[in-house]
Design a protein around this motif. Structure first.
Motif, mmCIF file in Angstrom:
data_model
loop_
_atom_site.group_PDB
_atom_site.id
_atom_site.type_symbol
_atom_site.label_atom_id
_atom_site.label_comp_id
_atom_site.label_asym_id
_atom_site.label_seq_id
_atom_site.Cartn_x
_atom_site.Cartn_y
_atom_site.Cartn_z
ATOM 1 N N HIS A 20 75.724 43.366 -13.232
ATOM 2 C CA HIS A 20 74.478 43.681 -13.621
ATOM 3 C C HIS A 20 74.205 44.426 -14.676
ATOM 4 N N ILE A 21 74.841 45.612 -14.544
ATOM 5 C CA ILE A 21 74.621 46.913 -15.629
ATOM 6 C C ILE A 21 75.316 46.131 -17.000
ATOM 7 N N THR A 22 76.652 45.520 -16.652
ATOM 8 C CA THR A 22 77.360 45.068 -18.131
ATOM 9 C C THR A 22 76.244 44.122 -18.607
ATOM 10 N N LYS A 23 75.621 43.147 -17.986
ATOM 11 C CA LYS A 23 74.703 42.237 -18.707
ATOM 12 C C LYS A 23 73.556 42.982 -19.212
ATOM 13 N N GLN A 24 72.860 44.016 -18.367
ATOM 14 C CA GLN A 24 71.798 44.858 -18.882
ATOM 15 C C GLN A 24 71.944 45.574 -20.326
ATOM 16 N N LEU A 25 73.147 46.015 -20.227
ATOM 17 C CA LEU A 25 73.322 46.953 -21.393
ATOM 18 C C LEU A 25 74.173 46.283 -22.485
ATOM 19 N N GLU A 28 80.880 45.786 -22.320
ATOM 20 C CA GLU A 28 81.619 45.937 -21.088
ATOM 21 C C GLU A 28 81.975 47.217 -20.961
ATOM 22 N N ALA A 29 82.175 47.607 -19.645
ATOM 23 C CA ALA A 29 82.593 48.906 -19.160
ATOM 24 C C ALA A 29 84.119 48.936 -19.415
ATOM 25 N N ASP A 30 84.823 50.025 -19.452
ATOM 26 C CA ASP A 30 86.025 50.628 -19.475
ATOM 27 C C ASP A 30 86.399 50.390 -17.899
ATOM 28 N N GLU A 31 85.656 50.738 -17.005
ATOM 29 C CA GLU A 31 85.992 50.739 -15.532
ATOM 30 C C GLU A 31 84.744 50.563 -14.782
ATOM 31 N N THR A 32 84.976 49.622 -13.558
ATOM 32 C CA THR A 32 83.831 49.247 -12.798
ATOM 33 C C THR A 32 84.782 49.202 -11.376
ATOM 34 N N TRP A 33 83.657 49.455 -10.444
ATOM 35 C CA TRP A 33 83.912 49.363 -8.992
ATOM 36 C C TRP A 33 82.852 49.049 -7.887
ATOM 37 N N LYS A 34 83.183 48.342 -7.066
ATOM 38 C CA LYS A 34 82.013 48.323 -5.971
ATOM 39 C C LYS A 34 82.481 49.078 -4.782
ATOM 40 N N LEU A 35 81.151 49.157 -4.079
ATOM 41 C CA LEU A 35 81.140 49.902 -2.812
ATOM 42 C C LEU A 35 82.268 49.492 -1.888
ATOM 43 N N LEU A 71 77.284 58.828 -25.851
ATOM 44 C CA LEU A 71 75.781 58.521 -25.401
ATOM 45 C C LEU A 71 74.955 57.393 -26.187
ATOM 46 N N ASP A 72 75.297 57.765 -27.586
ATOM 47 C CA ASP A 72 74.828 56.966 -28.607
ATOM 48 C C ASP A 72 74.940 55.602 -28.510
ATOM 49 N N ARG A 73 76.172 55.067 -27.998
ATOM 50 C CA ARG A 73 76.380 53.578 -27.592
ATOM 51 C C ARG A 73 75.627 52.792 -26.710
ATOM 52 N N VAL A 74 75.202 53.926 -25.658
ATOM 53 C CA VAL A 74 74.289 53.059 -24.391
ATOM 54 C C VAL A 74 72.919 53.414 -24.603
ATOM 55 N N ASN A 75 72.529 54.468 -25.168
ATOM 56 C CA ASN A 75 71.407 55.067 -24.984
ATOM 57 C C ASN A 75 70.113 54.428 -25.046
ATOM 58 N N TYR A 76 69.735 53.561 -25.794
ATOM 59 C CA TYR A 76 68.414 52.938 -25.846
ATOM 60 C C TYR A 76 68.628 52.006 -24.767
ATOM 61 N N ARG A 77 69.497 51.285 -24.237
ATOM 62 C CA ARG A 77 69.831 50.254 -23.209
ATOM 63 C C ARG A 77 69.520 50.970 -21.807
ATOM 64 N N ILE A 78 70.076 52.310 -21.885
ATOM 65 C CA ILE A 78 70.100 52.673 -20.364
ATOM 66 C C ILE A 78 68.460 52.831 -19.795
ATOM 67 N N GLY A 79 67.617 53.116 -20.570
ATOM 68 C CA GLY A 79 66.429 53.298 -20.279
ATOM 69 C C GLY A 79 65.566 51.986 -19.874
ATOM 70 N N ILE A 80 66.012 50.855 -20.364
ATOM 71 C CA ILE A 80 65.710 49.459 -19.816
ATOM 72 C C ILE A 80 66.414 49.390 -18.396
ATOM 73 N N LEU A 81 67.588 49.564 -18.154
ATOM 74 C CA LEU A 81 68.422 49.474 -17.071
ATOM 75 C C LEU A 81 67.727 50.393 -15.964
ATOM 76 N N LYS A 82 67.336 51.577 -16.214
ATOM 77 C CA LYS A 82 66.713 52.518 -15.297
ATOM 78 C C LYS A 82 65.644 51.918 -14.997
ATOM 79 N N GLN A 83 64.583 51.399 -15.909
ATOM 80 C CA GLN A 83 63.320 50.932 -15.380
ATOM 81 C C GLN A 83 63.555 49.698 -14.292
#
Length: 135
Positions: A20-25, A28-35, A71-83
């Motif tokens: 979901h983070i990948t879709k919102q931002l 693609e991440a360089d690395e992901t993991w799950k619980l 941080l520039d690469r993700v900054n404005y999208r992170i606010g949307i994800l946080k909300q």
């Protein structure tokens, strides 16, 4: 002789699914993991979901500039994800992680007010690890 290297990462952890983070931002991440996933090079397991974007190691002398770029690469999208996370009762911890492999000359570790203000406005922590590497 080995040179001093630096690396910066944006690390997002919590209950939000990394897909979901990948879709919102929209990146693609360089690395992901799950619980419960096994951590690399250890027998420990992750205690939460995670998504990470990294600059990769660079022979550079300005950690603050490198951190600003990642941080520039993700900054404005992170606010949307946080909300979205708050609205959906999901946990989302955000960290700007910086690492220095110190071999010879120490790099500049200077985080300017723009970077600090942006990180603070997102509720992002800043972590700096300095590792002394033997020559």
């Amino acid at each position: 002789m080995t040179k001093t290297r630096i690396k910066s990462q944006v690390r997002l952890t919590g209950s939000v699914d990394p897909e979901h983070i990948t879709k919102q931002l929209k990146m693609e991440a360089d690395e992901t993991w799950k619980l419960g996933d096994k951590m690399a090079h250890t027998c420990r397991r992750h205690k939460d979901n995670g998504w990470e974007l990294t600059s990769g190691w660079e022979d550079s002398s300005d950690l603050g500039e490198q951190a600003k770029k990642i941080l520039d690469r993700v900054n404005y999208r992170i606010g949307i994800l946080k909300q979205w996370a708050a609205n959906n009762r999901q946990t989302l911890d955000m960290e700007l992680s910086c690492c220095v492999e110190l071999c010879d000359q120490a790099p500049s570790i200077n985080f300017g007010p723009v970077l600090l203000e942006r990180a603070a406005s997102l509720g992002m922590t800043i972590d700096v690890d300095i590792i002394q590497v033997a020559n």
